[in-house]
Design an enzyme around this catalytic site. Structure first.
Site, PDB file in Angstrom:
ATOM      1  CD  GLU A 232      -0.518 -38.636  10.097  1.00 32.50           C
ATOM      2  OE1 GLU A 232      -0.887 -39.810  10.151  1.00 32.50           O
ATOM      3  OE2 GLU A 232      -1.253 -37.701   9.765  1.00 32.50           O
TER       4      GLU A 232
ATOM      5  CG  ASP B  30      -7.464 -35.625   9.595  1.00 31.82           C
ATOM      6  OD1 ASP B  30      -8.388 -36.245  10.147  1.00 31.82           O
ATOM      7  OD2 ASP B  30      -6.411 -36.172   9.217  1.00 31.82           O
TER       8      ASP B  30
ATOM      9  CG  HIS C 293      -6.105 -41.059  18.711  1.00 31.72           C
ATOM     10  ND1 HIS C 293      -6.537 -40.378  17.618  1.00 31.72           N
ATOM     11  CD2 HIS C 293      -4.827 -41.418  18.438  1.00 31.72           C
ATOM     12  CE1 HIS C 293      -5.562 -40.322  16.720  1.00 31.72           C
ATOM     13  NE2 HIS C 293      -4.501 -40.948  17.204  1.00 31.72           N
TER      14      HIS C 293
ATOM     15  CE  LYS D 266      -3.310 -37.692   6.559  1.00 35.93           C
ATOM     16  NZ  LYS D 266      -3.117 -38.554   7.735  1.00 35.93           N
TER      17      LYS D 266
ATOM     18  CG  HIS E 247      -5.326 -35.157  16.899  1.00 29.85           C
ATOM     19  ND1 HIS E 247      -6.267 -35.783  17.688  1.00 29.85           N
ATOM     20  CD2 HIS E 247      -5.353 -35.812  15.705  1.00 29.85           C
ATOM     21  CE1 HIS E 247      -6.816 -36.775  16.997  1.00 29.85           C
ATOM     22  NE2 HIS E 247      -6.290 -36.801  15.793  1.00 29.85           N
TER      23      HIS E 247
ATOM     24  CE  LYS F 188      -9.785 -35.846  14.099  1.00 28.46           C
ATOM     25  NZ  LYS F 188      -9.184 -36.822  13.165  1.00 28.46           N
TER      26      LYS F 188
ATOM     27  CE  LYS G  93      -1.139 -40.430  19.752  1.00 25.08           C
ATOM     28  NZ  LYS G  93      -0.699 -41.509  18.906  1.00 25.08           N
TER      29      LYS G  93
HETATM   30  C1  BG6 Z   1      -6.420 -39.212  13.003  1.00 25.63           C
HETATM   31  C2  BG6 Z   1      -6.438 -38.561  11.642  1.00 25.63           C
HETATM   32  O1  BG6 Z   1      -7.233 -38.518  13.902  1.00 25.63           O
HETATM   33  O2  BG6 Z   1      -5.092 -39.231  13.506  1.00 25.63           O
HETATM   34  C3  BG6 Z   1      -5.495 -39.270  10.688  1.00 25.63           C
HETATM   35  O3  BG6 Z   1      -7.759 -38.589  11.128  1.00 25.63           O
HETATM   36  C4  BG6 Z   1      -4.119 -39.384  11.283  1.00 25.63           C
HETATM   37  O4  BG6 Z   1      -5.444 -38.591   9.442  1.00 25.63           O
HETATM   38  C5  BG6 Z   1      -4.190 -39.968  12.703  1.00 25.63           C
HETATM   39  O5  BG6 Z   1      -3.356 -40.225  10.453  1.00 25.63           O
HETATM   40  C6  BG6 Z   1      -2.829 -39.917  13.374  1.00 25.63           C
HETATM   41  O6  BG6 Z   1      -2.876 -40.628  14.582  1.00 25.63           O
HETATM   42  P1  BG6 Z   1      -1.577 -41.333  15.175  1.00 25.63           P
HETATM   43  O7  BG6 Z   1      -1.975 -41.759  16.542  1.00 25.63           O
HETATM   44  O8  BG6 Z   1      -1.262 -42.456  14.260  1.00 25.63           O
HETATM   45  O9  BG6 Z   1      -0.521 -40.271  15.158  1.00 25.63           O
END
Ligand code: BG6
Length: 484
Positions: A211, A230, A173, A335, A235, A143, A177
């Site tokens: 985050e 994003d 991803h 963020k 997600h 993505k 998890k």
């Molecule tokens: C990514 C985003 O897909 O996922 C990022 O592009 C984000 O902006 C990240 O920081 C977060 O992934 P994780 O696994 O660290 O929560």
């Protein structure tokens, strides 16, 4: 099932994703003895580099994060890696690449496109021209796949000219998890929750991915993207599907994906006139992270001084079907929030008639909290009698702390998904129709924000986002679950 022999071609081999996630994940699989002894990693990049130079750069950028690993394991891992120069505009480079792969003829070839989506199509075209699209070739698309429905559809249609749908692995991803896998196990491996998993017993569902980091070095990319594209389009909507879908008939890839698409189709559209009431977009201002002062979004490198890109989103979503009608699904991501936490919270309804004195809290007493990050756990909250000579109740929780309950190595999200690609398991990857439907749902929100004269709401770095996010909940008499 033993792992097949494979070659993995990493397009974007010198990039951030390869260094931060993909190579460490492959290294972990290597150390766990999960890679076929002959398997190779062919890292590609547009610059001319020798394999030794590339390995030297990994020494600087990847190795420091893998301090736990013994030097012999690292050396053996490096021995699997070769660097091949591939500039997407140079057909000759693809001829060399194809020769390198086809001469060895591994059982499986994985082409991982960890590049910007603008070169997905030229890469696929060249792979097909050079014979690297046979049935044993699988491509992984990172993505963001496009910027909106139209551009993602254009990429998907172009890729479909060269690869069949069952050769295409669209990666999200979050689906890799461990806790997300466990959510499936809890829901569909036990009869206990199923009767409660519906509108009659669930008051609301909250999904948070917060985050602590800011945009870091990705300002250029992020400013043209924003949190809705994003994080929400992929997600958060995927997590929502995992919570809300009907029990699949089996674990087969299409049984799961067929159920997910039904949920995406059942999401109530958020019409332009409802956007102000059902969504919040925010942008962080200077504040603190990890006890240190941090700049605001507009001061970050690569960000336009008058940018209106959102770094925070909260949405009240609803699913129009029999199971979930009327149950709000509150989604939020941002963020530079107070802490790094990703969790799904199912709030169950209160007892219909309280005979005990109640603790003073607005939160529902029965909550199932599935935590994905920072640690993985599942916790069920309920009330018990306070010990002693009293009739009062007190909250307690039943914990499933995976790290302590199961002392075994658990694969990270990227490792699990990469191994699934190598084994040809598509279940945890996003099908084309799911992706399109997710775009269809977020687009009216994106368009309305774009046309709006109201800028994103500011929030201080290190907080839980703009006040409007709490207001979105309090209008319904609800509160975000914020126990960190
Ligand atoms: C990514 C985003 O897909 O996922 C990022 O592009 C984000 O902006 C990240 O920081 C977060 O992934 P994780 O696994 O660290 O929560």
């Amino acid at each position: 099932m033993s792992m097949p022999d494979f070659d993995m071609v990493l397009f974007g081999g010198t990039g951030d994703l390869a260094r931060r996630k993909l190579l460490p994940a492959l290294f972990d699989a290597h150390c766990a003895g999960l890679l076929h002894p002959n398997a190779r990693i062919l890292a590609t990049g547009s610059h001319p580099l020798s394999t030794a130079d590339y390995a030297g750069s990994l020494e600087q950028s990847v190795r420091p994060g893998l301090e736990h690993a013994p030097p012999e394991a690292w050396a053996a891992f490096l021995a699997r890696i070769a660097y091949v120069q591939v500039d997407a505009r140079e057909p000759g480079h693809f001829d060399t690449l194809a020769r390198t792969v086809l001469q060895r003829a591994p059982e499986v070839v994985v082409c991982y496109l960890a590049t910007g989506p603008h070169i997905f199509v030229p890469i696929c075209e060249q792979l097909a021209r050079t014979g690297l699209n046979q049935r044993n070739v699988r491509i992984v698309l990172e993505k963001p796949l496009g910027h909106d429905l139209q551009s993602s559809d254009a990429i998907n249609s172009a890729v479909a000219q060269f690869f069949a749908e069952d050769q295409i692995y669209r990666i999200d991803h979050y689906l890799g998890k461990e806790s997300v896998q466990n959510l499936m196990a809890i829901r569909f491996g036990n009869a206990l929750f199923e009767p409660l998993w519906r509108r009659e017993w669930v008051q609301d569902v909250q999904i948070t991915i917060a985050e602590e980091l800011g945009v870091e070095t990705r300002g250029d990319f992020y400013d043209g993207t924003g949190a809705l594209r994003d994080m929400v389009q992929n997600h958060l909507l995927q997590l929502l599907c995992m919570v809300a879908m009907e029990p699949p008939t089996s674990l087969s890839e299409d049984s799961i994906r067929d159920e997910k698409i039904k949920i995406l189709k059942a999401l109530k559209p958020i019409l332009p006139q409802d956007v102000a009431e059902k969504t919040v977009r925010g942008q962080y201002r200077a504040g603190a992270a990890g006890g240190k002062p941090v700049p605001g979004y507009l001061e970050e490198k690569g960000i336009a001084a008058d940018s209106r890109t959102e770094t925070f989103v909260a949405i009240k979503a609803e699913i129009a079907n029999w199971r979930w009608a009327g149950v709000p699904f509150y989604l939020r991501t941002g963020k530079r929030m107070q802490s790094r936490v990703a969790e799904i919270v199912i709030h169950f309804r209160d007892v219909p008639h309280a005979i005990f004195p109640r603790p003073l809290t607005l939160s529902p007493q029965n909550r199932l909290v599935i935590r994905l990050q920072p640690e993985e756990s599942i916790r069920l909250y309920f009330l018990v009698k306070q010990p002693g000579d009293t009739v009062a109740l007190t909250p307690t929780s039943l914990d499933l702390d995976f790290a302590n309950s199961f002392k075994v190595r658990r694969a990270g999200a990227y490792e699990r998904l990469l191994l699934d690609v190598i084994r040809g398991r598509l279940g945890l990857f996003v099908r084309r129709d799911e992706q399109a439907q997710a775009w269809r749902w977020v687009e009216p929100i994106l368009d309305t924000w774009e046309e709006s004269t109201v800028p994103p709401k500011p929030y201080t770095a290190g907080t839980w986002g703009p006040a409007a996010s709490s207001a979105l909940m309090s209008r319904d008499g609800a509160l975000w679950h914020e126990e960190v």
